[in-house]
Design a protein around this motif. Structure first.
Motif, PDB file in Angstrom:
ATOM      1  N   ARG A   1       0.822  -1.209   0.000  1.00  0.00           N
ATOM      2  CA  ARG A   1       0.000   0.000   0.000  1.00  0.00           C
ATOM      3  C   ARG A   1       0.852   1.255   0.000  1.00  0.00           C
TER       4      ARG A   1
ATOM      5  N   ILE B   1     -13.292   4.682   2.355  1.00  0.00           N
ATOM      6  CA  ILE B   1     -13.197   3.786   3.500  1.00  0.00           C
ATOM      7  C   ILE B   1     -14.079   2.575   3.244  1.00  0.00           C
ATOM      8  N   ASN B   2     -13.637   1.411   3.697  1.00  0.00           N
ATOM      9  CA  ASN B   2     -14.387   0.186   3.445  1.00  0.00           C
ATOM     10  C   ASN B   2     -15.635   0.112   4.322  1.00  0.00           C
TER      11      ASN B   2
ATOM     12  N   ASP C   1     -12.605   0.416   8.846  1.00  0.00           N
ATOM     13  CA  ASP C   1     -11.324   0.230   9.522  1.00  0.00           C
ATOM     14  C   ASP C   1     -10.168   0.118   8.538  1.00  0.00           C
ATOM     15  N   ARG C   2     -10.424   0.368   7.250  1.00  0.00           N
ATOM     16  CA  ARG C   2      -9.357   0.281   6.258  1.00  0.00           C
ATOM     17  C   ARG C   2      -9.580   1.342   5.187  1.00  0.00           C
TER      18      ARG C   2
ATOM     19  N   THR D   1      -4.231  -0.871  14.394  1.00  0.00           N
ATOM     20  CA  THR D   1      -4.824  -0.824  13.056  1.00  0.00           C
ATOM     21  C   THR D   1      -5.114   0.614  12.647  1.00  0.00           C
ATOM     22  N   TYR D   2      -5.694   1.381  13.554  1.00  0.00           N
ATOM     23  CA  TYR D   2      -6.016   2.772  13.248  1.00  0.00           C
ATOM     24  C   TYR D   2      -4.753   3.628  13.125  1.00  0.00           C
TER      25      TYR D   2
ATOM     26  N   ARG E   1      -1.987   2.572  11.844  1.00  0.00           N
ATOM     27  CA  ARG E   1      -1.496   2.261  10.501  1.00  0.00           C
ATOM     28  C   ARG E   1      -2.318   2.978   9.431  1.00  0.00           C
ATOM     29  N   GLU E   2      -3.639   3.021   9.608  1.00  0.00           N
ATOM     30  CA  GLU E   2      -4.488   3.672   8.618  1.00  0.00           C
ATOM     31  C   GLU E   2      -4.290   5.187   8.620  1.00  0.00           C
TER      32      GLU E   2
END
Length: 354
Positions: free
Chosen positions: A3, A118-119, A123-124, A216-217, A219-220
């Motif tokens: 990514r 956003i998905n 969260d992605r 996770t957040y 990283r996003e």
């Protein structure tokens, strides 16, 4: 596919300007859509032949050509030839991993940046490269696939609302970039609602699942930051440009765009700091919980040290221990051990250790 950095193995060793698509193919075949308009007329259609674009170069109307799908070198080459787009720019357009930037030439302005979405699970972050070429009375945009945030702009063109139909392609470029930055803020707002909800959860239930979600957040948000920071530089550079393709009348609008870019960058940095604070709070909460457990175990072990001593003392197998023959010795020993335990608890409480 990575990514943050796209592999460029296919372009290694190739001469500059080679039209080699870098990225993931998202459509079967490219689609070209032309919107040609002025205050009185409007033409909106899907075209099959690039040659029909020739009148747009000399027309007094504003032309917006949108290309969905970047993987066909022949189509990209023909579009580039029709609008005199340099090969180096076309090379950057077909490389979907290119860093957002703005280049100025005497006869055109080239901008490439990322559109974010956003998905469904929120969260992605999903990104798509958008490239814009402003030249003469034409604006050419290149996207990886159909579907974007520009439908409100198309509605304004179709319904003759506002100044969009009276302005040229430079104002159209501003309108598209404005929608991109508005969408940045929308995506950040959605992510921010969940990030702010971490405040109570970190203190109430610092579970491993929560730690994974925080990471996770983080990283996003780093992914968003990688798109937003150079986009902010583009807005600042565009507002300061003296290129003749950008009329002085739209300078106030470009300044407003820079304000939105600054707001976007500040929002990203704010939520990144909040996530770092959440991570520190999580570590502190886990550490405090561990300290409480260790404190309990230490007090428990401390109380049993003298009790173990008494039990060990009277568990020795010596013949001459007068207490062993005492009829109530067992109960006296238990009472003494209980008194020692209660006394130690009272002492700990008085010292405020418990």
């Amino acid at each position: 596919m990575a990514r943050f950095l796209k592999k460029n193995d296919m372009t290694a060793g190739k001469p500059p300007g080679s039209l080699i698509f870098v990225g993931q193919q998202k459509v079967t075949e490219p689609r070209l859509r032309i919107i040609d308009y002025d205050e009185e007329t409007l033409r909106d259609e899907i075209i099959r032949d690039v040659d029909v674009l020739a009148p747009c170069l000399t027309s007094r109307t504003t032309s917006w050509l949108n290309v969905d799908g970047l993987h066909e070198p022949e189509v990209m080459g023909r579009v580039g030839a029709a609008f005199s787009i340099p090969e180096l720019i076309l090379e950057d357009i077909v490389n979907t991993g290119h860093r957002p930037k703005m280049d100025e030439y005497p006869n055109l302005i080239f901008i490439t940046l990322k559109m974010l979405s956003i998905n469904e699970d929120r969260d992605r972050i999903i990104s798509e490269q958008l490239s814009c070429v402003l030249t003469g009375r034409c604006l050419i945009t290149f996207q990886e696939q159909p579907g974007d945030v520009f439908e409100p702009v198309r509605d304004r063109i179709r319904h003759q609302s506002g100044r969009l139909r009276r302005r040229g392609p430079d104002y159209l470029l501003y309108a598209l970039l404005d929608r991109v930055f508005e969408n940045y803020l929308k995506v950040i707002e959605i992510m921010g609602e969940r990030i702010e909800a971490f405040d109570e959860e970190v203190l109430d239930d610092p579970s491993p699942e929560l730690l994974e979600e925080i990471n996770t957040y983080r990283r996003e948000m780093a992914f968003i930051r990688r798109a937003v920071r150079p986009a902010r530089e583009i807005a600042l550079k565009l507002a300061r440009t003296e290129n003749e393709l950008v009329a002085e009348e739209i300078t106030p609008y470009l300044r407003d765009l820079t304000d939105m870019a600054e707001q976007t960058a500040e929002a990203v940095e704010t939520y990144r700091e909040m996530l770092n604070d959440h991570l520190n709070s999580y570590n502190m909460a886990v550490s405090n919980r561990l300290n409480d457990v260790m404190k309990f175990l230490t007090i428990f072990a401390t109380i049993f040290i003298p009790l173990s001593f008494l039990a060990g003392l009277y568990g020795m197998n010596f013949d001459f221990m007068p207490e062993l023959k005492f009829r109530y010795g067992y109960f006296v020993l238990l009472g003494g051990m209980g008194a020692v335990a209660v006394g130690m608890l009272l002492y700990f409480k008085k010292r405020k250790w418990i």
